[in-house]
Design an enzyme around this catalytic site. Structure first.
Site, PDB file in Angstrom:
ATOM      1  N   HIS A  12     -17.975  60.031  53.581  1.00 35.69           N
ATOM      2  CA  HIS A  12     -18.702  58.742  54.028  1.00 35.69           C
ATOM      3  C   HIS A  12     -17.132  58.217  52.946  1.00 35.69           C
ATOM      4  O   HIS A  12     -17.390  58.501  51.643  1.00 35.69           O
ATOM      5  CB  HIS A  12     -19.843  57.771  53.489  1.00 35.69           C
TER       6      HIS A  12
ATOM      7  N   GLN B 100     -20.462  63.352  45.439  1.00 38.37           N
ATOM      8  CA  GLN B 100     -20.783  63.068  46.688  1.00 38.37           C
ATOM      9  C   GLN B 100     -22.156  63.133  46.449  1.00 38.37           C
ATOM     10  O   GLN B 100     -23.286  64.372  45.755  1.00 38.37           O
ATOM     11  CB  GLN B 100     -20.123  63.942  47.835  1.00 38.37           C
TER      12      GLN B 100
ATOM     13  N   HIS C 138     -17.122  54.680  50.698  1.00 39.88           N
ATOM     14  CA  HIS C 138     -17.169  53.429  50.170  1.00 39.88           C
ATOM     15  C   HIS C 138     -15.819  51.940  50.428  1.00 39.88           C
ATOM     16  O   HIS C 138     -15.123  52.605  49.649  1.00 39.88           O
ATOM     17  CB  HIS C 138     -17.869  53.678  49.117  1.00 39.88           C
TER      18      HIS C 138
HETATM   19  P1  AMP Z   1     -22.175  59.022  47.217  1.00 40.28           P
HETATM   20  O1  AMP Z   1     -22.924  59.297  46.190  1.00 40.28           O
HETATM   21  O2  AMP Z   1     -20.700  59.085  47.575  1.00 40.28           O
HETATM   22  O3  AMP Z   1     -22.533  60.513  48.621  1.00 40.28           O
HETATM   23  O4  AMP Z   1     -22.550  58.020  48.207  1.00 40.28           O
HETATM   24  C1  AMP Z   1     -24.141  58.384  49.376  1.00 40.28           C
HETATM   25  C2  AMP Z   1     -24.277  56.945  49.568  1.00 40.28           C
HETATM   26  O5  AMP Z   1     -25.054  56.669  50.472  1.00 40.28           O
HETATM   27  C3  AMP Z   1     -24.756  56.328  47.981  1.00 40.28           C
HETATM   28  O6  AMP Z   1     -24.583  54.838  47.901  1.00 40.28           O
HETATM   29  C4  AMP Z   1     -25.847  55.703  48.606  1.00 40.28           C
HETATM   30  O7  AMP Z   1     -26.898  54.082  48.196  1.00 40.28           O
HETATM   31  C5  AMP Z   1     -26.004  55.179  49.823  1.00 40.28           C
HETATM   32  N1  AMP Z   1     -27.497  55.799  51.306  1.00 40.28           N
HETATM   33  C6  AMP Z   1     -28.419  56.895  50.654  1.00 40.28           C
HETATM   34  N2  AMP Z   1     -28.958  56.275  51.859  1.00 40.28           N
HETATM   35  C7  AMP Z   1     -28.594  56.011  52.688  1.00 40.28           C
HETATM   36  C8  AMP Z   1     -29.494  55.349  53.670  1.00 40.28           C
HETATM   37  N3  AMP Z   1     -30.425  55.606  54.419  1.00 40.28           N
HETATM   38  N4  AMP Z   1     -28.412  54.355  54.349  1.00 40.28           N
HETATM   39  C9  AMP Z   1     -27.740  53.263  53.402  1.00 40.28           C
HETATM   40  N5  AMP Z   1     -27.251  53.993  53.280  1.00 40.28           N
HETATM   41  C10 AMP Z   1     -27.304  55.017  52.229  1.00 40.28           C
END
Ligand code: AMP
Ligand code: ZN
Length: 139
Positions: free
Chosen positions: A98, A92, A100
């Site tokens: 969130h 994370q 995916h």
């Molecule tokens: P995680 O690594 O599971 O916490 O996923 C976080 C996700 O958020 C990653 O896949 C990023 O690419 C995505 N992310 C980060 N900032 C943004 C943003 N401003 N808008 C959309 N996605 C984002």
């Protein structure tokens, strides 16, 4: 405390929204694994699964399912993985929980599967199940 996903819920972020619900928003990942890679988040800030209320968890799954169906229907996916990283060690990086929704195609290189773990003995599984059942929150 500032949170980029709370900003998106507030309409202040630059997000490409694909679905909204009373408790959730789904939008495209800014660094997509594949076209159609979406994230489903609760409107109310929750860091992870421990502070996520059941009704929000339920709607996240419901919207995630619908986005997954749409990804196939719209031609972005031959298959779909749902993925949620709960905690830094699990990968994370944004601490507003969130889900995916990851469109998959043959040979796309996404690391799915659990490898070749050996079969566990049933008495070990029973002992682990007992510990989990005893620790299970009621809501
Ligand atoms: P995680 O690594 O599971 O916490 O996923 C976080 C996700 O958020 C990653 O896949 C990023 O690419 C995505 N992310 C980060 N900032 C943004 C943003 N401003 N808008 C959309 N996605 C984002
Ligand atoms: Zn937040």
């Amino acid at each position: 405390m500032s949170c980029i996903f709370c900003d998106i819920v507030a309409g202040e972020g630059d997000a490409s929204v694909v679905a909204t619900g009373p408790r959730t928003v789904a939008f495209l990942d800014l660094f997509p694994f594949a076209p159609g890679h979406a994230l489903v988040i609760p409107r109310e800030h929750a860091v992870g699964l421990s502070d996520l209320p059941d009704p929000d968890a339920a709607e996240i799954m419901q919207v995630g399912r619908r986005v997954a169906v749409a990804a196939r229907e719209a031609g972005f996916a031959e298959a779909v993985n749902l993925f949620l990283a709960d905690g830094q060690i699990a990968g994370q990086t944004v601490f507003h929980t969130h889900l995916h929704v990851i469109p998959r195609r043959a040979g796309d290189g996404f690391p799915a599967g659990f490898g070749a773990s050996p079969q566990a003995p049933h008495d070990e599984l029973d002992a682990v199940a007992e510990r989990l059942a005893a620790a299970m929150p009621t809501s």
